[in-house]
Design an enzyme around this catalytic site. Sequence first.
Site: not given
Ligand code: FCB
Length: 454
Positions: A77, A121, A166, A292, A294, A349
């Site tokens: 990607r 992006h 995002e 995405n 985290y 992500e």
């Molecule tokens: C996300 C972004 C990516 C990177 C990660 C850690 O929010 O899409 O570009 O910065 O965080």
Amino acid sequence: MGFRQFPAGFTWGAATASYQIEGAFAEDGKGESIWDRFSHAPGHVAGGDTGDVACDHYHRYREDVAILAALGLNAYRFSVSWPRVFPSGTGYVNAAGLDFYERLVDELLAQGIAPHVTLYHWDLPQSLQDAGGWPARATTQAFAEYAGVVAQRLGDRVTHIATINEPYVVSDHGYRRGVHAPGATDPAAALSTAHHLLVAHGLALQAIRAAAPRVAAGIVLNLDALHPASGHLLDLEAAIVAHDQVNRWFLDPIVGRGYPEDGARAWGWTRGEVLDGDMALIASPIDFLGVNYYSHRYVRSPGLPPLEPAPGAGDERTGLGWAVYPAGLTEVLQFVTSRTGELPLYVTENGAAYDVDPRDPTADPDRVRFLRRHLEAALDAIEGGVPLRGYLAWSLLDNFEWALGYGPRFGLVHVDYATLERRVRDSGRFLGSVARSGRLPDTEGQLVPGGAAR
Ligand code: FCB
């Protein structure tokens, strides 16, 4: 010792973004982006770092594709830099910019790697920002023009095109909090940005469909596992508002549910920028959704005193202090599926930054463990019925982490910024071994038998 099996045909990849890795910021006719402007001005990025050189992927993409291939990943990607293709945002198309992405795509295909393209992006052409940026509706038309040109040129070869990465972060960090380019702190501009990003998505879908009817087209959203800090009613309400504003704000309109009410009320949004037909356009059918994920977060009502100890104080954390919470990945995938049903989902992500071990920058046991536990959570989702089709780790390479500069390292591959040398980390080998076998081991110990993969 046991293993769990991923479905056959699962997509395994790594993700990057143009400004974070390409460098070559003023080469071959590329125009200025808002990130060029933002990072070149003092005080915006830690250490005064810029993406001028970054990982020099623009010149080293062949080496990077070879790394993906050697790892055994079957998807990559990446994002296209809009100002490389349209140096002034609209009108004149820079052939050299498109040529670069064509070379990259052809190289990927030659190695059997599926190209997953993201169109936006975060590197908006500066000239469009000068004309008003995302708060200006005209930017949506410019985006559709750009989407059509890229789809026309690459659409016969790439498998997936995501319109926007995002949108929450674009509107919140870029226009509400000012910590990302263009650095605005204007709540009204953030709300019009959010709406225009979705309009741009809808218009771009039409342009992609017209130019490349066979490409799978979609969008990438960031979701957080948000939980009330306590059982207090005010915390429940605060969590619902945050959930509306972060997780539902973009997803709900895309699936035809309109904007979530509680979040809109809390923002005092009057919907002035919503024109007739917008909501139907935004709800145009998509072929996939990228998620995405985290971390998770506890939400405390601003009207209540801080809790002692703060919930989550004991959580395991990444090098950036983000709580490690694998179950949140299962949760957000299940939440998305409650809206999208059978629509194919991808984790576009997921990853973590950790400090580099000075004795061996390729030794990253924390990241291996992070990935393994999140892949377990992905399997939990799949086994519970979530139509998850792929997992793309963030990130292939250490890179420019926006306002944090080059400090945080997210790479499956270590980059020495002095020499630009790439060295595959244990986590890269780990993900590659899972990708090649489709099997996820129960413990980290099984991953690199006898340390042989080091
Ligand atoms: C996300 C972004 C990516 C990177 C990660 C850690 O929010 O899409 O570009 O910065 O965080």
